[in-house]
Structure formats: structure tokens, C-alpha cells
Scaffold this motif. Structure first.
Motif, short mmCIF file in Angstrom:
data_model
loop_
_atom_site.label_atom_id
_atom_site.label_comp_id
_atom_site.label_asym_id
_atom_site.label_seq_id
_atom_site.Cartn_x
_atom_site.Cartn_y
_atom_site.Cartn_z
N LEU A 295 0.90 -1.21 0.07
CA LEU A 295 0.15 0.04 0.06
C LEU A 295 0.87 1.19 -0.20
CD1 LEU A 295 -2.89 -0.82 2.39
CD2 LEU A 295 -2.95 -0.76 -0.05
N GLY A 296 2.26 1.19 -0.28
CA GLY A 296 2.99 2.27 -0.18
C GLY A 296 3.55 2.64 0.97
N GLY A 297 3.22 1.97 2.21
CA GLY A 297 3.87 2.29 3.37
C GLY A 297 5.27 1.99 3.65
N SER A 298 5.77 2.23 4.76
CA SER A 298 7.43 1.87 5.22
C SER A 298 7.09 1.42 6.65
CB SER A 298 8.17 3.21 5.30
OG SER A 298 8.03 3.81 3.93
N PRO A 299 7.30 -0.01 6.90
CA PRO A 299 7.24 -0.30 8.17
C PRO A 299 8.30 0.08 9.18
CG PRO A 299 7.02 -2.18 6.51
CD PRO A 299 7.43 -0.65 5.65
N LYS A 300 8.03 0.31 10.71
CA LYS A 300 9.31 0.55 11.43
C LYS A 300 8.79 -0.13 12.59
CE LYS A 300 12.35 3.16 13.09
NZ LYS A 300 12.48 2.60 14.61
N LEU A 301 9.63 -0.98 12.85
CA LEU A 301 9.55 -1.50 14.27
C LEU A 301 10.05 -0.75 15.31
CD1 LEU A 301 10.85 -5.28 13.43
CD2 LEU A 301 8.73 -4.47 13.54
N ASN A 302 8.98 -0.60 16.63
CA ASN A 302 9.84 0.24 17.63
C ASN A 302 9.76 -0.87 18.73
OD1 ASN A 302 9.56 2.81 16.37
ND2 ASN A 302 7.38 2.29 16.12
N ALA A 303 10.94 -1.16 19.31
CA ALA A 303 11.21 -2.18 20.44
C ALA A 303 10.22 -1.30 21.84
CB ALA A 303 12.68 -1.95 21.01
N PRO A 304 9.57 -2.37 22.01
CA PRO A 304 8.52 -1.89 23.35
C PRO A 304 9.37 -1.68 24.58
CG PRO A 304 7.76 -3.72 22.31
CD PRO A 304 9.24 -3.67 21.76
N THR A 305 8.66 -1.40 25.60
CA THR A 305 9.20 -1.23 27.09
C THR A 305 8.64 -2.15 27.75
OG1 THR A 305 9.78 1.10 26.89
CG2 THR A 305 9.67 0.04 29.24
N TYR A 306 9.03 -3.10 28.68
CA TYR A 306 8.40 -4.23 29.53
C TYR A 306 8.73 -3.55 31.12
CZ TYR A 306 7.97 -6.42 25.13
OH TYR A 306 7.76 -6.67 23.59
N PRO A 307 7.72 -3.71 31.93
CA PRO A 307 6.44 -3.86 31.75
C PRO A 307 5.76 -2.70 30.88
CG PRO A 307 6.86 -3.27 34.03
CD PRO A 307 8.02 -3.62 33.28
#
Length: 335
Positions: free
Chosen positions: A73-85
Motif C-alpha cells: 500500500l506504499g507504506g514503510s514499516p518501522k519496528l519500535n522496541a517496546p518497554t516491559y512492563p
């Protein structure tokens, strides 16, 4: 149960934002699932280990398939490392409350958390099964979230799809499971795979591949019972023991991101640093792979192996409290 409050989708930009959320939801489940898996003592709990490994494997595939749709769809994925908890991305909750995920060693609480994440709208009640009643909420499950996204994608003209754009079709690590998304039919198939493998069908615990969905695999481990086909009305019943031994686990602390490792022995600090380096490199490689550099997927898989090796080292390095160890904290640092 994963719940996401849903707004009407009226534009490709909104669909892209939803897919970005979905990608990071899939990514955010991996550290809790991996920590439970890694903290099982070697040579024990083989049935539970096999189920957890298959779940984490499929979550990686779901992440890539959602990224394929976003790229198409023309987007650009970006993974963001979560904070736990902390919460998963998006407006997500359980029984009307925000769902806060923890990093937990293998045990019933970790399996209950997995069930909370993967619960379908109407969990099937099998003979012997006693389910907690779910409160009525206005939010929606991840399955309903994808259903709304699918309905919007169906309305798009062929010109909205970018054929061959940054697609991951790797045949070395995920043979036969990853495929390109070039049109609505491909996107619909990808969504069906993602939803069915997590929640199962509405009238069956099985996904489209005729395997137990994630929710029911977690519940097998939690109950220490095998869900087997039977002549019951539901077609399945809870049978004999799976063979779970919750005592066969490393004495790993929960939520290692909250722990102050500066006061720990050198070996424990070094092991955590190795985990952080491997995890950060894995995230960086995955981001490159999802944005057109397909060769980086293989590098990301190797970094996952590096993370596993570093985790083993960490789990054998006692903390100042010599009765405790710490698995990987899943901390991201830009390298």
C-alpha cells in the motif's frame, strides 16, 4: 484478549497506520513469548517447548505478512522496541482495561498472559473446561481489527496496490509460509493466516492449517492437558496430561528491564550487554529487511541465534542473589 478500539477507515493513510500498529503488536509479543521459552530448563517440558517455538515462529511470519501488506500500500514499516512492563502499541486492553505486558519466566502466569493476548471473541468451551467470563467491552479483538481492515482493503482499486514493492518472500527461513502481497486477494489471504493462527476459527480451535491456534496451545500448557478430537458437541475434549513441569525452569527474575544490573557481578552484566547487542542488531536488521533489503532477513535470523546464545550465557550467570539469574532484558540501543 487483545482489544483495539476501532475508528472507521476512510483512507489509505489510516489503513497504513493500522497496519503499522498491527506489525508492532506482533513484534511486541515476541519478547514475552521468547522469555518463557528460553527459561525452560534444557531437556525438560518438550511438549511445551515445541508449542512455544511454533508460536514465536508464526508470530514472525505474521509480522512479515503484515509488513508485506503495508509495503504493497506504499507504506514503510518501522519496528519500535517496546518497554516491559508496558502496553502493546495502539489502544489495546483486556476486559476494558489497558493490557500491560510483562517479561515472565516459564510458568502459569506467563501462559495466562499468552492466553490474554490471543483470546478470540468467543473462546470455545470444551468438556471439562471452565473459562473466566469476559466482561462486555466496546473495544474489539485483534481479529475484528483485521476484519475491519480487510473490509476497507476490499474497496480499493487495483491502482492502489504497488506490485512487488519491498516484499519479503524468503524461501530459506520461512519456506512456503511467506508470500508476496500484490493485490487485495493476497492481502485477504495474509489476514486470514494471521487471524486464524492466533485465534482459530469461530467454531473450531484449529487454524486454516488444521493446527491448534495460539490461544489453545497456550491453554494446553496452562492446564497441562492435551486438547484432542472427540465425539463431543464441540468436536474436542480435554484429555490426558501434556507433561508440564513448572519446576523445571531457570530461577529467572521477572521484568529484567526494571532491574539495576550495575550492581550485579561482572559476568551477569556482560551477559546482559551481549543480549542487548544481539537484540538491537536483530531489530535493526529486521527494519532493513522490511523496507526492501531482503538479504537482511537472513542476518536478522542469525542475530536471533546470537540472542539465544547470549540468553543461555545470562541464564547461567548468577546475580548478587546467587539463587537468581536474569534472562535477556530486550533493551534496544542504537548501535
Amino acid at each position: 484478549m487483545i482489544l483495539l478500539k476501532l475508528s472507521p477507515i476512510t483512507s489509505i493513510a489510516q489503513a497504513q497506520a493500522m497496519l503499522e500498529t498491527a506489525i508492532n503488536v506482533e513484534f511486541g509479543t515476541l519478547p514475552p513469548y521468547l522469555y518463557a521459552q528460553l527459561t525452560i530448563l534444557p531437556g525438560s517440558n518438550a511438549p511445551a517447548m515445541a508449542r512455544l517455538q511454533s508460536i514465536t515462529h508464526q508470530e514472525m511470519i505474521h509480522l512479515c505478512l503484515a509488513a508485506n501488506i503495508l509495503n504493497a500500500l506504499g507504506g514503510s514499516p518501522k519496528l519500535n522496541a517496546p518497554t516491559y512492563p508496558g502496553p502493546l502499541p495502539g489502544d489495546i486492553g483486556h476486559e476494558g482495561q489497558v493490557l500491560t505486558l510483562h517479561i515472565l519466566p516459564f510458568g502459569k502466569p506467563a501462559m495466562q498472559q499468552g492466553m490474554n493476548i490471543e483470546t478470540p471473541v468467543d473462546p470455545i468451551v470444551f468438556p471439562q473446561l471452565k473459562m473466566l467470563e469476559l466482561a462486555a467491552v466496546k473495544a474489539v479483538t485483534i481479529g475484528q481489527f483485521y476484519e475491519a481492515l480487510d473490509a476497507y482493503l476490499k474497496t480499493l482499486p487495483a491502482a492502489a496496490w504497488h506490485v512487488g514493492r519491498n516484499q519479503i518472500v524468503d524461501k530459506q527461513f520461512f519456506p512456503g509460509q511467506l508470500f508476496a502481497v500484490n493485490n487485495y486477494a493476497d492481502a485477504h489471504k495474509a489476514i486470514q493466516v494471521i487471524v486464524s493462527e492466533g485465534e482459530g476459527a469461530s467454531d473450531s480451535p484449529l487454524d486454516f492449517g488444521k493446527e491448534l491456534a495460539h490461544f489453545y496451545r497456550f491453554e494446553e500448557i496452562y492446564r497441562d492437558q492435551v486438547l484432542t478430537s472427540s465425539d463431543s458437541k464441540q468436536g474436542f475434549s480435554w484429555g490426558g496430561p501434556l507433561g508440564v513441569d513448572y519446576t523445571k525452569v531457570y530461577p529467572a527474575i521477572a521484568d529484567p528491564q526494571l532491574h539495576d544490573f550495575s550492581k550485579e557481578p561482572t559476568a551477569a552484566r556482560q551477559a546482559q550487554e551481549a543480549c542487548t547487542i544481539a537484540y538491537s542488531a536483530m531489530v535493526d536488521s529486521l527494519n532493513l529487511a522490511l523496507n526492501g533489503n531482503a538479504a537482511q532477513l537472513g542476518i536478522a535470523v542469525r542475530k536471533m541465534f546470537d540472542l539465544r546464545m547470549a540468553a543461555i550465557q545470562a541464564l547461567h550467570a548468577p546475580l548478587a542473589d546467587k539463587h537468581k539469574v536474569a534472562g535477556p532484558a530486550f533493551i534496544y540501543k542504537k548501535i
